[in-house]
Design an enzyme around this catalytic site. Structure first.
Site, PDB file in Angstrom:
ATOM      1  N   TYR A 288      -0.490  -0.576 -14.360  1.00  0.00           N
ATOM      2  CA  TYR A 288       0.821   0.068 -14.444  1.00  0.00           C
ATOM      3  C   TYR A 288       1.659  -0.621 -15.531  1.00  0.00           C
ATOM      4  CZ  TYR A 288      -0.927   2.336 -10.322  1.00  0.00           C
ATOM      5  OH  TYR A 288      -1.716   3.072  -9.478  1.00  0.00           O
TER       6      TYR A 288
ATOM      7  N   MET B  81       0.833  -1.216   0.000  1.00  0.00           N
ATOM      8  CA  MET B  81       0.000   0.000   0.000  1.00  0.00           C
ATOM      9  C   MET B  81       0.862   1.259   0.000  1.00  0.00           C
ATOM     10  SD  MET B  81      -3.218  -0.983   2.424  1.00  0.00           S
ATOM     11  CE  MET B  81      -2.216  -1.843   3.614  1.00  0.00           C
ATOM     12  N   THR B  82       0.721   2.034  -1.056  1.00  0.00           N
ATOM     13  CA  THR B  82       1.425   3.311  -1.213  1.00  0.00           C
ATOM     14  C   THR B  82       0.995   4.270  -0.113  1.00  0.00           C
ATOM     15  OG1 THR B  82       1.614   2.992  -3.574  1.00  0.00           O
ATOM     16  CG2 THR B  82       1.691   5.267  -2.791  1.00  0.00           C
TER      17      THR B  82
ATOM     18  N   GLY C  49       4.433  -0.002  -3.124  1.00  0.00           N
ATOM     19  CA  GLY C  49       5.119   0.061  -4.404  1.00  0.00           C
ATOM     20  C   GLY C  49       6.369   0.934  -4.270  1.00  0.00           C
TER      21      GLY C  49
ATOM     22  N   GLN D 207       7.990  -4.384  -3.120  1.00  0.00           N
ATOM     23  CA  GLN D 207       7.270  -4.391  -4.397  1.00  0.00           C
ATOM     24  C   GLN D 207       7.912  -3.386  -5.342  1.00  0.00           C
ATOM     25  OE1 GLN D 207       3.397  -2.561  -5.279  1.00  0.00           O
ATOM     26  NE2 GLN D 207       2.686  -4.600  -5.859  1.00  0.00           N
TER      27      GLN D 207
END
Ligand SMILES: Cc1cc2nc3c(=O)[nH]c(=O)nc-3n(C[C@H](O)[C@H](O)[C@H](O)COP(=O)(O)O)c2cc1C
Length: 365
Positions: A186, A35-36, A68, A111
């Site tokens: 993405y 989770m960003t 990420g 990630q």
């Protein structure tokens, strides 16, 4: 009367059981989904980031997958507070994160991420894409911005090299595994999806050719650490999108990735209990495991009880684990507001779990 549904307690036992996946000894089946969080100024994770992950690892999450984390190429992202996996200060920051997680008894994968068409050209660098299209009516780039760049084979080589270099940095920084972000629209997923990949070279066309670039990335990072690949049917801009219309197409894509060296498949769904294809109750992680024989991670609205009651969710997870449909269970949003969620679930203390609220995304618990 026979019943095919096992009790929720079976799910709990299964979730709490240790397992070895791709050589990684994990204390249980709980995974923190990536989770960003936008908390790493200049791309460098801070001590606060280390403490955030340590709180989850020390409270029952067996495997953390970081937010990420950008590969070291200027096209990867315009974001300045998303962490990077580059040598120097970022590597030092990550070493503190992995040390904190290990000290708490957990394992941690990073990630690796390239935003593809989701990059904003705020600094004049265009978004790098397979074919210069987002595949959706809504343009990704702001009006007046430079056009999206269609990647040449030299560009592809440069991005493969950037992933390889970031994998080396991650290994040095103490990570236990690498997760390649090939989901949600993405860059790598844009190669997998026919709407964004209109190429006529070796990287476009059939499902196997669409998987060729993600496969090259996997080949380039393997050997450093175990490789998890995260994929999805849906895109953040297109929930109904699909990279594979049938199990046969999915098999071609996923076996291409498995043959390249993917050790684990992280099948991103918005709701884990939904069948991936008609005619079978297998979810996407179940299909990944069945088609490749590799372990898989399921995810999607776990711990968020509004759509699917907690007891049924727990029973379904237990069945999936016991039947070998999937091996690990990732939770995202519920862990934002509840660092101790996995422990509270394991100890049977649901009353102490805070319901997820969107506002938790802005707070660092
Ligand atoms: C705030 C937030 C940030 C996210 N960032 C990422 C990310 O960086 N990479 C990724 O693959 N998924 C990301 N996701 C998706 C989650 O990993 C997860 O798949 C999704 O939230 C569904 O799981 P959940 O229902 O348990 O939250 C993010 C989700 C949220 C809520």
């Amino acid at each position: 009367m026979t019943t095919t549904t096992r009790p929720a307690a079976t799910g709990l036992t299964a979730l709490a059981s240790p397992v070895t996946i791709a050589g990684l000894e994990l204390p249980n089946r709980f995974v923190m989904a990536p989770m960003t969080r936008f908390r790493s100024p200049g791309g460098v994770p801070t001590d606060e980031v280390a403490a955030y992950y340590r709180r989850r690892a020390g409270n029952g999450v067996g495997l953390i997958v970081t937010e990420g984390t950008l590969v070291g190429h200027p096209s990867a992202s315009h974001e300045t507070t998303v962490p990077r996996m580059t040598a120097g200060a970022a590597e030092e920051g990550w070493r503190k994160v992995t040390g904190a997680v290990h000290a708490a008894g957990g394992r941690i994968a990073t990630q690796l991420w390239h935003l593809g068409s989701e990059r904003r050209p705020v600094d004049g660098i265009p978004a790098w894409t397979p074919s210069g299209t987002t595949g959706t009516p809504e343009p990704a780039s702001a009006a007046g911005s430079p056009p999206m760049r269609t990647m040449s084979t030299a560009d592809i080589d440069a991005i493969v090299a950037a992933f390889a270099e970031s994998a080396r940095v991650a290994a040095r920084a103490g990570f236990d595994a690498i997760e390649i972000h090939a989901a949600h629209g993405y860059l790598l997923d844009e190669f997998l999806w026919p709407a964004t990949n209109r190429r006529t070279d070796a990287f476009g066309g059939s499902p196997a050719r669409r998987a060729a670039f993600p496969a090259e990335v996997i080949r380039a990072v393997r050997g450093e650490l175990p490789v998890i690949i995260r994929f999805s049917q849906f895109k953040e801009r297109a929930y109904e999108a699909r990279i594979a219309d049938s199990p046969a197409e999915l098999e071609t894509i996923l076996t291409t990735l498995a043959d390249a060296g993917a050790d684990v498949f992280h099948a991103s769904q918005r709701r884990f209990w939904e069948p991936a294809f008609p005619g079978s109750r297998l979810n996407l992680a179940g299909w990944a495991r069945k088609l490749t024989g590799r372990p898989s991670i399921t995810v999607g609205s776990i711990g968020l009880t509004s759509d699917f009651p907690a007891s049924r969710a727990m029973a379904r997870l237990g069945e999936g684990l016991a039947d070998g449909e999937f091996d690990l269970v990732a939770a995202g949003r519920i862990l934002l507001g509840n660092p101790s969620w996995a422990r509270l679930v394991t100890e049977g203390r649901p009353a102490e779990i805070r319901d997820y609220e969107k506002a938790h995304e802005d707070v660092y618990f």
